[in-house]
Structure formats: structure tokens, C-alpha cells
Scaffold this motif. Structure first.
Motif, short mmCIF file in Angstrom:
data_model
loop_
_atom_site.label_atom_id
_atom_site.label_comp_id
_atom_site.label_asym_id
_atom_site.label_seq_id
_atom_site.Cartn_x
_atom_site.Cartn_y
_atom_site.Cartn_z
N TRP A 281 0.83 -1.21 0.00
CA TRP A 281 0.00 0.00 0.00
C TRP A 281 0.86 1.26 0.00
O TRP A 281 0.52 2.25 -0.65
N ARG A 282 1.99 1.22 0.74
CA ARG A 282 2.83 2.41 0.82
C ARG A 282 3.51 2.69 -0.52
O ARG A 282 3.61 3.85 -0.95
N GLN A 284 2.40 1.82 -3.49
CA GLN A 284 1.37 2.29 -4.41
C GLN A 284 1.00 3.75 -4.14
O GLN A 284 0.88 4.56 -5.07
N ARG A 285 0.83 4.08 -2.87
CA ARG A 285 0.47 5.46 -2.53
C ARG A 285 1.58 6.43 -2.92
O ARG A 285 1.32 7.51 -3.47
N SER A 286 2.82 6.05 -2.67
CA SER A 286 3.94 6.91 -3.01
C SER A 286 4.05 7.12 -4.51
O SER A 286 4.31 8.23 -4.99
N ARG A 288 1.64 7.05 -6.68
CA ARG A 288 0.55 7.93 -7.11
C ARG A 288 0.85 9.39 -6.74
O ARG A 288 0.62 10.30 -7.55
N ARG A 289 1.33 9.58 -5.53
CA ARG A 289 1.65 10.95 -5.11
C ARG A 289 2.76 11.54 -5.97
O ARG A 289 2.71 12.70 -6.37
N SER A 403 -5.37 8.36 5.60
CA SER A 403 -4.23 8.73 4.75
C SER A 403 -4.01 7.76 3.60
O SER A 403 -3.08 7.94 2.82
N ILE A 404 -4.83 6.73 3.52
CA ILE A 404 -4.63 5.69 2.50
C ILE A 404 -5.81 5.71 1.53
O ILE A 404 -6.97 5.77 1.94
N PRO A 405 -5.54 5.67 0.22
CA PRO A 405 -6.63 5.64 -0.77
C PRO A 405 -7.60 4.49 -0.51
O PRO A 405 -7.20 3.41 -0.07
N LEU A 408 -6.95 0.95 -1.84
CA LEU A 408 -5.84 0.21 -1.23
C LEU A 408 -6.21 -0.34 0.14
O LEU A 408 -5.73 -1.41 0.53
N LYS A 409 -7.03 0.38 0.88
CA LYS A 409 -7.33 -0.10 2.23
C LYS A 409 -8.49 -1.08 2.29
O LYS A 409 -8.79 -1.61 3.37
#
Length: 722
Positions: A281-282, A284-286, A288-289, A403-405, A408-409
Motif C-alpha cells: 500500500w505504501r 502504491q500510494r507513493s 501515485r503521489r 491517509s490511505i486511498p 488500497l485499504k
């Protein structure tokens, strides 16, 4: 005790070849998790206690009898729901002295988001927002049966941003973090005391004197206090910060320009050396950001790993069980990086701000790093045995869900791991393990407690001091009254201890005397000339109550220790006299290149008075070079004059700009006018400009400098002069 089973929790994914793969690994039994630890070679690590005897731990403290109290945050990461509070305090006992926990009791449960505990008198203080509670077990069944609200009004949402990290300081104040959150704090024990606003800072309190104050610093989860009371605190992305100036000085008046009291003291920025894999998840989030930042051409970089994002539990190691090179270090966990980081603290010759550096042996590694991604070192503490304890929350995921899309969560169980919890003990390999010594400080006589003020372990010194204060301070607990009558006065022993060879023993004795009413001017006078800087620094603070010591305080503004000299400058500002004015002018002339020193001068009424700039202009030393720091001090002085907008403040400064040769360089005048304009715009004291102001501005309007004329125009607008 070990759990009978380990839950299988990883999400199953299917690769193209049809072979199942796990997105998130399963939990490991404690022994297997320990095998993934990469620890400094000098040390060993062992389990002190594991599930089911402890669950979701976030704080650990040892009381005066050596019992371990653990805070369990069962609510994490969700807001505590009334009627369903999961916060617990666990009491752990080693009944046979073998160094292993054999009894576990739920001391208190049903607490909202408990984060921190601290022994106090015969009870336990607990941070449980919106309250700080005092719990007592009155019948000896190892369960709290009374709960008293000591303070209330704290921010109570988002468990990662609440009050945490209570610490008993050498000065008898209890300090805690507040993450800068808003709150109007009141106390049912002190109904006549007005509410205290803690927004933008942290706080401290003394129950023995019924005092509560806001304090500088916006620490999150972790507060390290060294042997001299300097505070270093943790924020999730900035693992070690300091505020060199206390709130009580920074808020002597309300006219300072905006400033940030928090200082990042790390000389190695955000970098850490992570051994665990990056969670799906981290990453993927990074990604995207980063794509968004790139599309907007912001220049920002989003890190998925190897940079502090979950720093937590910064702790000063004041024990005596580690080799000398590790004593006085600060250890900080990172729950996202699954590691423990170590900093060596050093002081500067120019600034009161400390520096945190890596050890030469850890330039490309951490003190401890695990490949087990469930290892979550949320907190640390130094025990009575002199060893370091790591509080491992042991969770699959550590992150605020918001804080997580959402996509993803969906596959993340944020409560997975609430059935686990570990506390680890780190000890040096080269020496045989110390025999466990279960302290029983409350059974000791006052003379025995005074003797412990020289103990090499900070835990023993602080607890001995605390119990002495509880026994002998005015308003001591009733059960101590008979003891006090039976014992001889503790004052002679404490006074002798103020001359001890160890400066740490001296400062503990001085503050014990302060709390019980036995400190006199003679002891403070001797401490002002003490050989150790830490003693001198505290002596300056204590000397503020004695006007006759002003010459000594002024002398110490030139002390070889920057911390002592800066504290002396702050303390000089507590006095309003020609001598204090001259001393602060000398500080400004010598130290203006550092922001902390400028604040030390300008935060006082004396240092920001019209007479201050008049004196600097007359002495001319300050104006011999237009350095950035000096120009900033002049601008900030102008801001204060404009914001205060009191009679003669603005007029006095404009008179100087027009008549003093010190301002012959236009840069000085531009700086002063810039500050004046900004300050007037922020002033709450809106009043019609005096005729003298208009007259002075007309003179400056004809100045040859375009920059000055522009600033005059800005100031006229601010003052509504047409």
C-alpha cells in the motif's frame, strides 16, 4: 507466555502462473521475529514479555517497586468510541526476581486512547484524552478502584496526535507532548485557576504546587529529557527536534513576529536504513503521489522507504548498563521502518540548539533494524536494571486509515495485530547479565533516598528525588506524615549532597530542596559558580527570584557554555533596570546572527523597549556591520513596536531613523520600516497616528533611497495616513 496460534492474515494474490502470493506477510512468533533483528554487535536482545500478557503496547514505565506498567492502545488506529473504549493499563510483576514477568494484571481498562503513564505518589497518572487521570489501587488487588480527573480539555481525536509522553523532570515539573493541538485546559483540583490555552505548544505541570503551564514544542509521540532537563521530542517525519527557549519567555509579551520554536537538530535529515520490505500500500500510494507532483512540476519527492515517516518514542538513555559510548544517547523507533535509530547529542559554541548525529559505526546502518514488517517499536524506556526496553506494538499495519486511498485499504485489516504485543530488553553482550534487583524505594528511609541521588542510573536518581518530594513537601500525602515525624530532618543530608563530586547529584539535591522549602540564597549563589554548566544553567533559573543576583546572572551571559549564556540572557530579561538593558544590548551586539539569541533579547519587555534601540544606536557597536542577523533583529524590533503600537514606541523609532547616525546606511532604515509596517498591520491596538509620526514620515518620504520611500508608503497605508 506464547500464543497457541499465529493468525494468517496476508491477502492472497494470484500471479499469472496461478501460484498464490501474499501481499502482506503473516505475523511471526516472538522467537522467530527476534531472529530477524539486525542489532549492533555489542548487544543482545531478549523478550521481556509477550502476548497474551501484553497486547498493543505503546508505553512502559517502572514504578518505585520495579513493577512494570504498560499502556495498551486497543483503539488504534480509530477514534475511541464512548462506551467502547479499549485503552488499558497493564500491571506486570516479576515476583521471584528472575528478570521475567510471571504475573499480568489489567490494572485499568475502558480508557479512551490511553497513551502514557507516570507513577505519582501511590498512584498512576494516565494520559487519556481529553483527560489526564490519577488512578489508585486502594485495596491492594492490583486493579485501580479510583479514577480522578486531574486535568481536562485536551484534543481527543486522532490517537496519533493526542497528549503523550509524560516525563518527570529534574526540576520537579512533569512535562508532556501535545502535538500543538488546541485545548483550553482546566483542573477540577484547581477550580479557581483560569483555563490555560495549550494551542501551538505542549505543557508542563506541578501538582505539589498546583501549577499548570503551556510549554514550547509540538512534540508528537516521544519525549527525551537528558540529565539536565533539556527536552528533545519526536514528530513522525522529524525524528528529533528541540525548542531552546521555554514558553514562559517566548510569551512575556504578545508582539513578537511569527516564529517557529521547534528546531530540527538532526544533521542527517530524514534518511534511515530500512531492512524490511516496502508494504504494497505504501509503495502504491507513493507512486501515485509522485506522479501527481511530477504532473504539477512541484519538484517534490515522495519517499516510500528509507526516510523517517513513523518516528516514535524518542528516549534518552540515562542508564548505567550500556558501554560509555552509548550513555547519554537518544534512541528513537520508526514504526514504519521497523527499526530503532540512535543519535549522539552535542552542543555548539554559537547556538543553544544541540546537534544530533549518527555514530561513526552507524553511518550506513541503524542501531537495530528488523526484516519482520510487523515489528513496531512505538516506544522505549530505560529500566532500573540499566538496560534499554523496546515497546513493540506488533501490528500488521501502522497508519491512519484516512491517509490511505480507499481502493488500497479495502484489503487491509487495521486491527490485525491487536492480539499481539512484545516488549524487548537490550543488554550488552560482553558482560554477564546483571542480577535483577527489585527496588522498593518507598520502604527506604529519607537518608537512604538522599544517598540514591548519586546513583549512576538516572531512573534511580529521579525516582528517589520524586519520593523525597512526595514525603517532605508541604501538603505531603497523609501516610507520609508519621514517617516524616519519626525521621530526623532530611535537610542536612540534602545540603551536604549539594556539594557532592557528581554534578548530577548536586542538581538533584538542589531541586529536592527547592520542592520541600529548604533552598536558600547561599546554595543558589554557590551553584551560579558551579564547575558544571548544567548546574549553572539551573542556578540562573532559580536566581530569577533574587534581585540581588542580577549581577551574577549578567556575568553568565558570557559563560563558556552556550546553554548557560542563553539562559542567562533570558533570565536577565525578567528584570527591568538599566543594568539589564545594558546586558541585553551587549547580547544583541555579540549574538544576533542566531535566531534563538534574537528571541532571547526581543521576547522581554526590556529587550524590546524603545530604550533598547536608543542604547544600541548610541553605542554604535551593533551598527558597525550590516549582517543578516542584525538586520533581522532591527526588522523584528520594528515589528514589535508596530504591533504594540503604544504611545511613543513608533515615534521613538522614527526619531532614531531620522536623526541617528547609526542609521546612515539605508539598509537599517529599510529593515526597521519593513518591520513597522508588518507590525502595525497585525496590531490589535488600532489608533489614530500621532502628529509626530506623520512629521517623521514626511522627512523620510524625501529620502534619496527608493527602498526607504517604498517602505514609508507601506507604513503610511498601514497607519491610514493620507
Amino acid at each position: 507466555m506464547l500464543p497457541r496460534t499465529i493468525a494468517l492474515s496476508g491477502l492472497m494474490l494470484f500471479a499469472a502462473d496461478g501460484i498464490a502470493q501474499k501481499r502482506y506477510p503473516d505475523a511471526l512468533p516472538p522467537a522467530e521475529s527476534a531472529k530477524t533483528f539486525q542489532l549492533r554487535e555489542e548487544f543482545g536482545i531478549e523478550a521481556f514479555v509477550t502476548e497474551p500478557d501484553v497486547l498493543s503496547p505503546v508505553d512502559l514505565v517502572f514504578d518505585a517497586s520495579g513493577n512494570a506498567f504498560v499502556v495498551e492502545m486497543g483503539d488504534y488506529p480509530y477514534d475511541a468510541r464512548p462506551g467502547h473504549f479499549k485503552g488499558r493499563i497493564r500491571l506486570l510483576k516479576d515476583t521471584d526476581g528472575d528478570g521475567k514477568i510471571d504475573k499480568s494484571y489489567v490494572f485499568a481498562d475502558g480508557l479512551p486512547s490511553a497513551t502514557s503513564v507516570l507513577p505519582y505518589r501511590d498512584g498512576l497518572l494516565v494520559c487519556a484524552a481529553p483527560d489526564i487521570l490519577l488512578l489508585h489501587d486502594t485495596d491492594g488487588d492490583f486493579k485501580a478502584d479510583t479514577r480522578e480527573v486531574v486535568f481536562t480539555g485536551f484534543f481527543a481525536r486522532n490517537s496519533e496526535a493526542q497528549i503523550t509522553s509524560m516525563r518527570y523532570g529534574v526540576d520537579n515539573w512533569i512535562y508532556a507532548n501535545n502535538n500543538g493541538q488546541a485545548g483550553m485546559i482546566t483542573s477540577p483540583l484547581m477550580p479557581d485557576v483560569p483555563p490555560v490555552n495549550v494551542a501551538g505548544g505542549s505543557f508542563r505541570f506541578r501538582l505539589d504546587k498546583k501549577l499548570f503551564e503551556a510549554e514550547s514544542g509540538s512534540g508528537q509521540f516521544g519525549l527525551a529529557m537528558d540529565e539536565w532537563g533539556h527536552r528533545f521530542y519526536t514528530q513522525n517525519t522529524l525524528h528529533i527536534q528541540q525548542t531552546p527557549i521555554a514558553w514562559r519567555y517566548l510569551h512575556r509579551h504578545n508582539y513578537l513576529p511569527s516564529f517557529r520554536s521547534d528546531v530540527n537538530i538532526s544533521d542527517h535529515e530524514l534518511e534511515m536504513f530500512q531492512k524490511s520490505a516496502t508494504p504494497y500500500w505504501r509503495q502504491q500510494r507513493s507512486d501515485r503521489r509522485q506522479a501527481k507532483y511530477d504532473s504539477l512540476k512541484t519538484g517534490f519527492t515522495e519517499y516510500a522507504r528509507d526516510h523517517f515517516t513513523g518516528a516514535s518514542g524518542g528516549t534518552f538513555y540515562g542508564g548505567n548498563g550500556f558501554p560509555q559510548a552509548f550513555q547519554g544517547n537518544i534512541f528513537t523507533g520508526d514504526v514504519a521502518g521497523n527499526l530503532v535509530h540512535r543519535d549522539i547529542i552535542s552542543s555548539s559554541n554559537n547556538s543553544p540548539v544541540f546537534t544530533a548525529s549518527r555514530d561513526n559505526g552507524e553511518k550506513d546502518r541503524e542501531f537495530l533494524a528488523a526484516t519482520d514488517p510487523w515489528f513496531r517499536p512505538a516506544n522505549l524506556t530505560s529500566g532500573p536494571d540499566g538496560y534499554l526496553y523496546i515497546v513493540d506494538m506488533y501490528r500488521q499495519h501502522i497508519e491512519t486509515p484516512v491517509s490511505i486511498p480507499e481502493d488500497l485499504k479495502k484489503d487491509m485489516d487495521f486491527a490485525n495485530g491487536e492480539q499481539y504485543g512484545r516488549i524487548w530488553r537490550i543488554f550488552p553482550k560482553e558482560s554477564s547479565k546483571r542480577p535483577v534487583l527489585l527496588p522498593d524505594l518507598r520502604a527506604k528511609t529519607s537518608a537512604e533516598l538522599v544517598a540514591l541521588l548519586e546513583h549512576p542510573n538516572q531512573w534511580w536518581r529521579l525516582n528517589a528525588q520524586r519520593i523525597l518530594v512526595e514525603k517532605h513537601a508541604p501538603g505531603a500525602a497523609p501516610r507520609f506524615k508519621s514517617v516524616e515525624k519519626q525521621e530526623e530532618s532530611v535537610l542536612p543530608d540534602l545540603i551536604r549532597m549539594t556539594g557532592h563530586a557528581d554534578p548530577r547529584a548536586r542538581i538533584h539535591a538542589i531541586y529536592t530542596l527547592e520542592a520541600i522549602g529548604g533552598l536558600d540564597a547561599t546554595i543558589i549563589q554557590r551553584a551560579l559558580s558551579d564547575a558544571h554548566a548544567g548546574v549553572r544553567e539551573h542556578a540562573v533559573i532559580l536566581a530569577e527570584k533574587y534581585p540581588e543576583f542580577l549581577p551574577e546572572i549578567i556575568r553568565l551571559t558570557n559563560d563558556a557554555s552556550t546553554q548557560v549564556a542563553c539562559q542567562a540572557a533570558l533570565s536577565v530579561g525578567q528584570f527591568n533596570s538599566k543594568e539589564s538593558l545594558a546586558a541585553l544590548a551587549a547580547v544583541a551586539e555579540k549574538r544576533s546572527e542566531d535566531a534563538s539569541w534574537r528571541l532571547a533579547v526581543l521576547s522581554s519587555d526590556t529587550g524590546s523597549s524603545p530604550e533598547m534601540m536608543q542604547l544600541l544606536a548610541s553605542r554604535r557597536t551593533f551598527f558597525n556591520a550590516t549582517t543578516p542577523g542584525k538586520l533581522k533583529l532591527v526588522e523584528d524590533f520594528g515589528y514589535i513596536a508596530g504591533a504594540r503600537n503604544a504611545r511613543n514606541d513608533i515615534t521613538s523609532l522614527l526619531d532614531l531613523l531620522n536623526t541617528s547616525a547609526a542609521f546612515s546606511d539605508p539598509q537599517w532604515t529599510v529593515a526597521a520600516l519593513t518591520g513597522l509596517s508588518k507590525g502595525v498591520k497585525k496590531s490589535a491596538n488600532k489608533k489614530e497616528a500621532e502628529k509626530a509620526v506623520s512629521k517623521n514620515l514626511r522627512k523620510l518620504e524625501n529620502h534619496s533611497s527608493d527602498a526607504i520611500r517604498r517602505q514609508v508608503s507601506e507604513l503610511k497605508k498601514a497607519l491610514d495616513i493620507h
